[in-house]
Design a protein around this motif. Structure first.
Motif, PDB file in Angstrom:
ATOM      1  N   THR A 162     -11.820  22.599 -35.260  1.00 22.87           N
ATOM      2  CA  THR A 162     -12.554  23.176 -34.120  1.00 22.87           C
ATOM      3  C   THR A 162     -12.386  22.307 -32.883  1.00 22.87           C
ATOM      4  N   ALA A 163     -12.538  20.994 -33.068  1.00 19.29           N
ATOM      5  CA  ALA A 163     -12.358  20.076 -31.934  1.00 19.29           C
ATOM      6  C   ALA A 163     -10.926  20.124 -31.419  1.00 19.29           C
ATOM      7  N   LEU A 164      -9.959  20.253 -32.329  1.00 17.65           N
ATOM      8  CA  LEU A 164      -8.557  20.341 -31.909  1.00 17.65           C
ATOM      9  C   LEU A 164      -8.339  21.577 -31.048  1.00 17.65           C
ATOM     10  N   GLN A 203      -0.221  22.898 -36.200  1.00 24.83           N
ATOM     11  CA  GLN A 203       0.809  23.377 -35.280  1.00 24.83           C
ATOM     12  C   GLN A 203       0.565  24.841 -34.898  1.00 24.83           C
ATOM     13  N   LEU A 204       0.046  25.632 -35.829  1.00 23.98           N
ATOM     14  CA  LEU A 204      -0.278  27.025 -35.494  1.00 23.98           C
ATOM     15  C   LEU A 204      -1.386  27.089 -34.445  1.00 23.98           C
ATOM     16  N   ILE A 205      -2.363  26.192 -34.565  1.00 22.78           N
ATOM     17  CA  ILE A 205      -3.414  26.120 -33.539  1.00 22.78           C
ATOM     18  C   ILE A 205      -2.807  25.727 -32.199  1.00 22.78           C
ATOM     19  N   ALA A 206      -1.885  24.758 -32.230  1.00 20.72           N
ATOM     20  CA  ALA A 206      -1.224  24.335 -30.991  1.00 20.72           C
ATOM     21  C   ALA A 206      -0.432  25.495 -30.380  1.00 20.72           C
ATOM     22  N   ASP A 207       0.265  26.266 -31.218  1.00 15.14           N
ATOM     23  CA  ASP A 207       1.009  27.421 -30.709  1.00 15.14           C
ATOM     24  C   ASP A 207       0.070  28.418 -30.020  1.00 15.14           C
ATOM     25  N   GLU A 208      -1.071  28.607 -30.620  1.00 17.79           N
ATOM     26  CA  GLU A 208      -2.051  29.562 -30.080  1.00 17.79           C
ATOM     27  C   GLU A 208      -2.654  29.049 -28.770  1.00 17.79           C
ATOM     28  N   GLN A 209      -3.077  27.792 -28.752  1.00 15.59           N
ATOM     29  CA  GLN A 209      -3.798  27.264 -27.595  1.00 15.59           C
ATOM     30  C   GLN A 209      -2.883  26.875 -26.436  1.00 15.59           C
ATOM     31  N   LEU A 210      -1.633  26.548 -26.741  1.00 11.03           N
ATOM     32  CA  LEU A 210      -0.705  26.099 -25.694  1.00 11.03           C
ATOM     33  C   LEU A 210       0.332  27.159 -25.350  1.00 11.03           C
ATOM     34  N   ALA A 211       0.082  28.388 -25.750  1.00  9.56           N
ATOM     35  CA  ALA A 211       1.022  29.478 -25.466  1.00  9.56           C
ATOM     36  C   ALA A 211       1.327  29.544 -23.974  1.00  9.56           C
ATOM     37  N   GLY A 212       2.609  29.686 -23.659  1.00  6.99           N
ATOM     38  CA  GLY A 212       3.039  29.739 -22.261  1.00  6.99           C
ATOM     39  C   GLY A 212       3.509  28.400 -21.716  1.00  6.99           C
ATOM     40  N   LEU A 213       3.204  27.307 -22.430  1.00  7.11           N
ATOM     41  CA  LEU A 213       3.681  25.982 -22.020  1.00  7.11           C
ATOM     42  C   LEU A 213       4.917  25.618 -22.834  1.00  7.11           C
ATOM     43  N   HIS A 214       5.844  24.911 -22.209  1.00  6.45           N
ATOM     44  CA  HIS A 214       7.035  24.450 -22.921  1.00  6.45           C
ATOM     45  C   HIS A 214       6.635  23.348 -23.898  1.00  6.45           C
ATOM     46  N   ARG A 215       6.975  23.521 -25.177  1.00 10.59           N
ATOM     47  CA  ARG A 215       6.579  22.569 -26.208  1.00 10.59           C
ATOM     48  C   ARG A 215       7.798  22.170 -27.029  1.00 10.59           C
ATOM     49  N   ILE A 216       7.836  20.903 -27.428  1.00  8.49           N
ATOM     50  CA  ILE A 216       8.876  20.401 -28.327  1.00  8.49           C
ATOM     51  C   ILE A 216       8.162  19.842 -29.539  1.00  8.49           C
TER      52      ILE A 216
END
Length: 443
Positions: free
Chosen positions: A426-428, A355-368
């Motif tokens: 890495t792939a994620l 989830q931390l990787i997702a926060d980093e890579q998807l920053a600026g997008l609305h996420r639930i």
């Protein structure tokens, strides 16, 4: 209007969509505009679009219009889609695994081969599982706060089989189940296969709209409610104790069966009391070890009120006769020696890291999402279309799901679900970077 004229309109639209002359996302004329331009009755224009929708070529959206669908997606994208092809990054299905699990299995198989119990595994097992294995599950549940006797635990061939057994045992074709407007696709597909009616419960930011559920129960003869109170798939909510007590009160007032799906509950530290503990007289609790241990084990379990055990055992007998003896024996040993508890703890940390990787890579997008879950729900902008986003990602060798498999109401939001648990870190990171780029390009 003659049938040949009506069919020629349908065929003409279909040919234009399949050839690309009408590109995905194109907004078609309104029903009234089509009727006026072609000299049709309004009902006939509606029939044209209805047939195109049945062919999977267009989608009608309340308040927005009729749009050309992205036809390059595989049929049944979601729960029924084919296996992800070689080279495709799988952000669609979750089968989380940790380093060293293969060696765990190798060791367990050696130990099982040397045990004096091996010959018994060649025979049929009791339909609900051997009592000592049911006791292993009961002890494991007690560590998370759910205290049940071993006799009320039934071993099944994975949680999906457990859900099948519950629906077949407790409900009849035509019965109504209240279910979240977005829910686990496997349950949706199962209920429809058993000819059960799904009645969607609207969602709030923190869980199902329970006042709406109460209104549904007053209007319709609802027989059961299906709930994922601890880490909902796909929205990640964890219902509060007050919400759970409210749901139980509604179930008691309207005599509902409660089906509690706890497939991902192990990822949440110290969740509120389970529905099975709050309403043991009417709750059937279903989970398994596909997510917490390994997808290939296919060992799950049901916890049921004592008076429901015999009918559930009968359906296990009808659908599978018994759980797989070898896999159940291995799982039971891992429950007893603490391996499952250790894997669950490690996977909580693994999910949090993803989830931390997702926060980093998807920053600026609305996420639930829940910070310990293995998935992210990504609502798209008002003008974006999920099927086009998914198709664009497929061209980038990334597989994700639209909201369609999860939706139980006529309204299907434009959103995608990202499964984080099936690829390396890495792939994620690389895959989520592609997701952000594609989503922003279609905003």
């Amino acid at each position: 209007m003659s049938r040949s004229r009506y069919k020629s309109l349908v065929d003409g639209f279909a040919a234009d969509i399949r050839s690309g002359r009408l590109s995905p996302g194109t907004r078609l004329p309104t029903h009234r505009q089509l009727a006026a331009s072609e000299g049709l009755a309004l009902v006939t224009a509606s029939r044209v679009y209805a047939e195109l929708e049945a062919m999977g070529l267009v989608s009608g959206e309340t308040g927005r219009g009729t749009f050309v669908r992205e036809t390059s997606l595989p049929p049944g994208h979601g729960i029924d889609q084919p296996d992800v092809i070689a080279g495709m990054l799988d952000l669609n299905y979750n089968y989380p695994s940790l380093p060293g699990q293969a060696e765990l299995l190798r060791t367990a198989l050696r130990q099982l081969a040397l045990s004096g119990d091996l010959e018994s595994l060649l025979r049929y097992q009791p339909h609900g599982g051997r009592l000592h294995e049911r006791a292993s599950v009961a002890r494991h549940l007690a560590r998370s706060g759910l205290n049940v006797p071993a006799e009320q635990v039934l071993i099944v061939n994975g949680a999906q089989h457990g859900l099948s057994v519950v629906l077949m045992a407790l409900l009849q074709p035509g019965d109504v189940i209240a279910v979240d407007a977005l829910t686990y696709p496997g349950f949706k597909a199962l209920a429809l296969a058993l000819h059960l009616e799904l009645l969607p419960i609207p969602s709030t930011e923190s869980g199902p709209d329970l006042d709406a559920l109460a209104r549904l129960c007053r209007r319709r003869s609802v027989r059961a409610v299906y709930s994922m109170p601890t880490l909902h798939n796909p929205l990640g909510w964890v219902m509060s104790l007050e919400q759970r007590q409210h749901l139980v009160a509604i179930a008691r007032a309207h005599d509902l069966h409660i089906i509690e799906d706890a497939a991902y509950a192990f990822l949440v530290d110290n969740p509120p009391t389970s529905l099975a503990d709050l309403a043991p007289e009417r709750t059937v609790y279903v989970s398994g070890f596909s997510k917490s241990v390994a997808a290939g084990l296919r060992v799950g379990f049901i916890v049921a009120p004592a008076e429901k055990v015999s009918v559930l055992e009968r359906i296990i007998r009808v659908t599978a006769w018994n759980a797989p003896g070898v896999m159940t024996a291995i799982t039971s040993a891992w429950l007893d020696d603490g391996t499952v508890t250790r894997l669950e703890s490690q996977k909580r940390k693994d999910a949090q890291a993803r989830q931390l990787i997702a926060d980093e890579q998807l920053a600026g997008l609305h996420r639930i999402r829940h910070p310990s879950s293995y998935f992210v729900w990504l609502p798209l902008s008002e003008d974006a279309r999920a099927d086009q986003v998914v198709a664009a990602l497929a061209r980038e060798q990334v597989s994700v799901s639209t909201a369609q498999p999860f939706a139980t109401s006529a309204h299907v939001p434009h959103a995608i679900r990202l499964a984080l648990g099936s690829v390396g870190m890495t792939a994620l990171r690389e895959g989520l970077a592609k997701v952000k780029w594609v989503v922003q390009a279609h905003a």
